[in-house]
Each structure stands twice: as structure tokens, then as C-alpha cells.
Design a protein around this motif. Sequence first.
Motif, PDB file in Angstrom:
ATOM      1  N   GLY A  77       0.901  12.456  15.350  1.00 14.55           N
ATOM      2  CA  GLY A  77       0.279  11.721  16.355  1.00 14.55           C
ATOM      3  C   GLY A  77      -0.264  10.338  15.676  1.00 14.55           C
ATOM      4  O   GLY A  77      -0.982   9.409  16.417  1.00 14.55           O
ATOM      5  N   VAL A  78      -0.786  10.381  14.214  1.00 14.81           N
ATOM      6  CA  VAL A  78      -1.438   9.337  13.652  1.00 14.81           C
ATOM      7  C   VAL A  78      -0.258   8.353  13.274  1.00 14.81           C
ATOM      8  O   VAL A  78       0.634   8.565  12.537  1.00 14.81           O
ATOM      9  CB  VAL A  78      -2.369   9.911  12.509  1.00 14.81           C
ATOM     10  CG1 VAL A  78      -2.912   8.801  11.654  1.00 14.81           C
ATOM     11  CG2 VAL A  78      -3.324  10.923  12.924  1.00 14.81           C
ATOM     12  N   PRO A  79      -0.479   7.094  13.575  1.00 13.76           N
ATOM     13  CA  PRO A  79       0.419   5.874  13.244  1.00 13.76           C
ATOM     14  C   PRO A  79       0.642   5.823  11.532  1.00 13.76           C
ATOM     15  O   PRO A  79      -0.365   6.080  10.780  1.00 13.76           O
ATOM     16  CB  PRO A  79      -0.125   4.754  13.647  1.00 13.76           C
ATOM     17  CG  PRO A  79      -1.066   5.272  14.833  1.00 13.76           C
ATOM     18  CD  PRO A  79      -1.767   6.353  14.416  1.00 13.76           C
ATOM     19  N   GLY A  80       1.518   5.580  11.222  1.00 18.45           N
ATOM     20  CA  GLY A  80       1.843   5.133   9.737  1.00 18.45           C
ATOM     21  C   GLY A  80       3.432   4.473   9.524  1.00 18.45           C
ATOM     22  O   GLY A  80       3.829   4.192  10.706  1.00 18.45           O
ATOM     23  N   TYR A  92       9.336  10.962   7.124  1.00 14.34           N
ATOM     24  CA  TYR A  92       8.127  11.445   6.869  1.00 14.34           C
ATOM     25  C   TYR A  92       7.092  10.193   7.344  1.00 14.34           C
ATOM     26  O   TYR A  92       7.765   9.024   7.326  1.00 14.34           O
ATOM     27  CB  TYR A  92       7.661  11.570   5.427  1.00 14.34           C
ATOM     28  CG  TYR A  92       8.617  12.518   4.608  1.00 14.34           C
ATOM     29  CD1 TYR A  92       8.296  13.928   4.838  1.00 14.34           C
ATOM     30  CD2 TYR A  92       9.711  12.270   4.141  1.00 14.34           C
ATOM     31  CE1 TYR A  92       8.996  14.835   4.159  1.00 14.34           C
ATOM     32  CE2 TYR A  92      10.609  13.198   3.620  1.00 14.34           C
ATOM     33  CZ  TYR A  92      10.207  14.489   3.455  1.00 14.34           C
ATOM     34  OH  TYR A  92      11.070  15.624   2.867  1.00 14.34           O
ATOM     35  N   ILE A  93       5.901  10.663   8.046  1.00 11.31           N
ATOM     36  CA  ILE A  93       5.085   9.385   8.284  1.00 11.31           C
ATOM     37  C   ILE A  93       4.033   9.513   7.202  1.00 11.31           C
ATOM     38  O   ILE A  93       3.415  10.249   7.328  1.00 11.31           O
ATOM     39  CB  ILE A  93       4.689   9.765   9.788  1.00 11.31           C
ATOM     40  CG1 ILE A  93       5.776   9.708  10.902  1.00 11.31           C
ATOM     41  CG2 ILE A  93       3.498   8.403  10.100  1.00 11.31           C
ATOM     42  CD1 ILE A  93       6.494   8.514  11.058  1.00 11.31           C
ATOM     43  N   LEU A  94       3.945   8.194   6.592  1.00 16.66           N
ATOM     44  CA  LEU A  94       2.977   8.137   5.555  1.00 16.66           C
ATOM     45  C   LEU A  94       2.097   7.042   5.839  1.00 16.66           C
ATOM     46  O   LEU A  94       2.402   6.037   6.460  1.00 16.66           O
ATOM     47  CB  LEU A  94       3.691   7.888   4.277  1.00 16.66           C
ATOM     48  CG  LEU A  94       5.045   8.743   3.767  1.00 16.66           C
ATOM     49  CD1 LEU A  94       5.328   8.392   2.293  1.00 16.66           C
ATOM     50  CD2 LEU A  94       4.214  10.420   3.844  1.00 16.66           C
ATOM     51  N   GLY A  95       0.857   7.188   5.303  1.00 16.15           N
ATOM     52  CA  GLY A  95      -0.019   6.143   5.657  1.00 16.15           C
ATOM     53  C   GLY A  95       0.015   4.905   4.215  1.00 16.15           C
ATOM     54  O   GLY A  95       0.834   5.286   3.198  1.00 16.15           O
ATOM     55  N   SER A  96      -0.896   4.030   4.222  1.00 19.11           N
ATOM     56  CA  SER A  96      -0.605   2.924   3.089  1.00 19.11           C
ATOM     57  C   SER A  96      -0.963   3.634   1.605  1.00 19.11           C
ATOM     58  O   SER A  96      -0.811   3.058   0.651  1.00 19.11           O
ATOM     59  CB  SER A  96      -1.497   1.802   3.308  1.00 19.11           C
ATOM     60  OG  SER A  96      -3.018   2.426   3.414  1.00 19.11           O
ATOM     61  N   ASP A  97      -1.664   5.007   1.614  1.00 21.52           N
ATOM     62  CA  ASP A  97      -1.934   5.521   0.194  1.00 21.52           C
ATOM     63  C   ASP A  97      -0.768   6.483   0.044  1.00 21.52           C
ATOM     64  O   ASP A  97      -0.699   7.117  -1.049  1.00 21.52           O
ATOM     65  CB  ASP A  97      -3.089   6.496   0.682  1.00 21.52           C
ATOM     66  CG  ASP A  97      -2.993   7.393   1.669  1.00 21.52           C
ATOM     67  OD1 ASP A  97      -2.154   7.389   2.232  1.00 21.52           O
ATOM     68  OD2 ASP A  97      -4.212   8.192   1.987  1.00 21.52           O
ATOM     69  N   HIS A  98       0.334   6.472   0.779  1.00 22.03           N
ATOM     70  CA  HIS A  98       1.690   7.185   0.575  1.00 22.03           C
ATOM     71  C   HIS A  98       1.279   8.740   0.697  1.00 22.03           C
ATOM     72  O   HIS A  98       2.306   9.388   0.118  1.00 22.03           O
ATOM     73  CB  HIS A  98       2.285   6.861  -0.841  1.00 22.03           C
ATOM     74  CG  HIS A  98       2.912   5.574  -0.772  1.00 22.03           C
ATOM     75  ND1 HIS A  98       2.248   4.419  -1.318  1.00 22.03           N
ATOM     76  CD2 HIS A  98       3.875   4.843  -0.343  1.00 22.03           C
ATOM     77  CE1 HIS A  98       2.848   3.266  -1.361  1.00 22.03           C
ATOM     78  NE2 HIS A  98       3.812   3.511  -0.729  1.00 22.03           N
ATOM     79  N   LYS A  99       0.577   8.988   1.557  1.00 25.04           N
ATOM     80  CA  LYS A  99       0.125  10.547   1.809  1.00 25.04           C
ATOM     81  C   LYS A  99       0.611  10.812   3.312  1.00 25.04           C
ATOM     82  O   LYS A  99       0.459   9.857   4.062  1.00 25.04           O
ATOM     83  CB  LYS A  99      -1.239  10.908   1.620  1.00 25.04           C
ATOM     84  CG  LYS A  99      -1.663  10.736   0.361  1.00 25.04           C
ATOM     85  CD  LYS A  99      -2.911  11.234   0.006  1.00 25.04           C
ATOM     86  CE  LYS A  99      -3.540  11.067  -1.570  1.00 25.04           C
ATOM     87  NZ  LYS A  99      -4.712  11.403  -1.760  1.00 25.04           N
TER      88      LYS A  99
END
Length: 86
Positions: free
Chosen positions: A70-73, A58-65
Motif C-alpha cells: 500500500g506504500v507508493p514506490g 517488487y515495489i521499492l523506495g528510492s533507497d532500493h528497499k
Amino acid sequence: MKPALLENWKSKYPNVELINMYGITETTVHVTYKQMKQTEIEGHISNVGQPLPTLHTYILGSDHKLRPVGVPGELYVAGNGLARVT
């Protein structure tokens, strides 16, 4: 990884499959795989590929979502192939 560096090797051994393996310590060795074809070599395309059968990525953001494609995480790994913390 710089796929263009594979050009000479692929020219010498055209019938051999090149596989890009990516992994982190918590999974012992590898997490994902991708066959490197001429398209990737010539197009300088490098990505980590698909998760191994015992894992999920899974690619997650700093908010763990989850991040859109295509969006970095950050790469998060789950599944039976992951080490257990005791």
C-alpha cells in the motif's frame, strides 16, 4: 485506467473476461495481469495485478528497499521474462 469506462462493454458482453495487462519496454510487452470484474468496474479500482508466471515484481523506495503493501514506490521487475542487456 478508468474501470468505469468498461461498464457499457461489460453489459453487452457479460460472459467475456476483461483482463488488464500492464507492461514496460524491458519486458517486451506485459509484466502483470488482472481480471477486471464488476467489483473493479463499479468501485473504480485500477491496479496492475499479479506478475506473469515468468516474472517477479517488487515495489521499492528510492533507497532500493522493499516498501510495505500500500506504500507508493517504483515497480521493479525480475525473472526469466525480462530482457537481457548485452
